[in-house]
Motif scaffolding. Structure first.
Motif, mmCIF file in Angstrom:
data_model
loop_
_atom_site.group_PDB
_atom_site.id
_atom_site.type_symbol
_atom_site.label_atom_id
_atom_site.label_comp_id
_atom_site.label_asym_id
_atom_site.label_seq_id
_atom_site.Cartn_x
_atom_site.Cartn_y
_atom_site.Cartn_z
ATOM 1 N N THR A 13 0.828 -1.196 0.000
ATOM 2 C CA THR A 13 0.000 0.000 0.000
ATOM 3 C C THR A 13 0.868 1.255 0.000
ATOM 4 N N ALA A 39 -7.493 1.636 -0.802
ATOM 5 C CA ALA A 39 -6.092 2.031 -0.679
ATOM 6 C C ALA A 39 -5.410 1.974 -2.038
ATOM 7 N N VAL A 66 -2.301 0.827 -4.100
ATOM 8 C CA VAL A 66 -1.299 -0.229 -3.952
ATOM 9 C C VAL A 66 -0.291 -0.133 -5.091
#
Length: 358
Positions: free
Chosen positions: A7, A190, A192
């Motif tokens: 992440t 998120a 990544v």
């Protein structure tokens, strides 16, 4: 999230660990900007549902096309970043001047310049748009921020990046140590790491330019484009592909992944507006990314990152991409009278307008 992917949060924390004594403020700022662009991505994908269509009021704004989604994206960037204590001031394509962080918030050591929604004219036809940002250092003397503080050459950027809102939402950033690309995983919310250490191939057979403006181009640009268009029968001895998306971020991402050239050159339409790309929040951050990925960026006559802005909304010609091609067009600008003559007549071989003899 697929196993093994990193992440953005982990990426920034690990970067801090490699720099003992780091305060963590810069990593925090990157994550704040990432959050803002995730919110913008959500608004962009909703399109007309959030009122993206139609012109917005543009009181005292730079002379450009302003749309409701531009204003929405601008407000999100300001609202998400000004309270963090990380910034001293901001400047945006949507501002006539600059925005000092309000006194009720702690002021930080960074300046943020950004284009909240590059390519926003594409919204109506559902083509890619994006957010471009540049981070500079604020003065360390504790004084109030001023417009002049932003007038730094691109070589002084601490960080540059852009978010591309396309089939996938991509975040591309550089902090002066290569270029990394992240994809938004909507299931976990998120970014990544999916495109580590992005590199632009040195050679290319593709270029992006608005061919409708050819009559306004300077000779070096016309020479370059004509040689590409002549393909295997011309001096380049190979065929080229041409495209134009009218979205700087989309063309940049294409070049980062496949190589190519982007040309928005100086033209003769308005002597007082020789360029069309904003230096502070357009050309500088993109040039920083391109150079860190092994490419090159020029105005035709000078390296973009060495240009010192004279005003907040200054615009410049912008040519970037695969290094060998950029070097070629820089060479053509250094010898503007070389190359073939250009004929603007209707027919290209035998006609009433031009003799067939060569």
């Amino acid at each position: 999230m697929p196993e093994g992917l990193k992440t953005l949060t982990r990426y920034t924390i690990e970067s801090e660990h490699r720099h003992p004594g780091s305060s963590g403020e810069f990593s925090a700022l990157l994550n704040v900007l990432a959050t803002a662009t995730k919110i913008i991505a959500n608004q962009v994908t909703r399109g007309a549902i959030v009122g993206s269509l139609g012109a917005a009021e543009a009181d005292n704004l730079p002379v450009t096309v302003h749309r409701k989604m531009d204003a929405i994206a601008h407000d999100i960037m300001v609202a998400e970043s000004q309270w963090t204590g990380l910034l001293s001031a901001l400047v945006s394509e949507q501002m006539s001047g600059f925005h000092a962080v309000p006194t009720e918030y702690r002021r930080g050591k960074y300046l943020l310049a950004f284009d909240p929604l590059d390519g926003s004219s594409n919204i109506d036809v559902n083509l890619p748009v994006g957010t471009i940002f540049s981070v500079l250092r604020a003065p360390e003397d504790g004084r109030e921020s001023a417009a002049e503080d932003f007038l730094q050459p691109g070589t002084r950027q601490v960080c540059a990046g852009f978010t591309l809102y396309g089939p996938a939402t991509m975040l591309v950033i550089t902090v002066g140590d290569g270029v990394d690309g992240f994809t938004l995983d909507r299931e976990v919310g998120a970014f990544v790491l999916t495109h580590p250490r992005m590199r632009i191939p040195e050679n290319t057979s593709g270029f992006a330019i608005n061919a409708a403006n050819e009559r306004f181009w300077e000779r070096p640009v016309r020479r370059y484009v004509h040689e590409c268009l002549e393909g295997v029968d011309g001096p380049r001895g190979r065929d080229f592909n041409m495209r134009w998306v009218a979205s700087l971020v989309a063309d940049t991402f294409h070049i980062l992944t496949r190589g190519g050239m982007y040309l928005y050159p100086r033209d003769t339409r308005s002597p007082d507006r020789p360029g069309r790309v904003s230096l502070l929040y357009g050309a500088n951050p993109i040039a920083f990314i391109v150079e860190q990925a092994g490419g090159a960026a020029t105005t035709g006559h000078a390296r973009v990152l060495q240009e010192c802005p004279q005003e907040l909304h200054q615009k410049v010609p912008f040519i970037f991409g695969s290094r060998t091609e950029v070097e070629r067009i820089v060479r053509y600008h250094a010898e503007p009278d070389e190359g073939p003559s250009f004929d603007a007549s209707l027919f290209g071989s035998r006609s009433l307008f031009r003799s067939a003899r060569r």
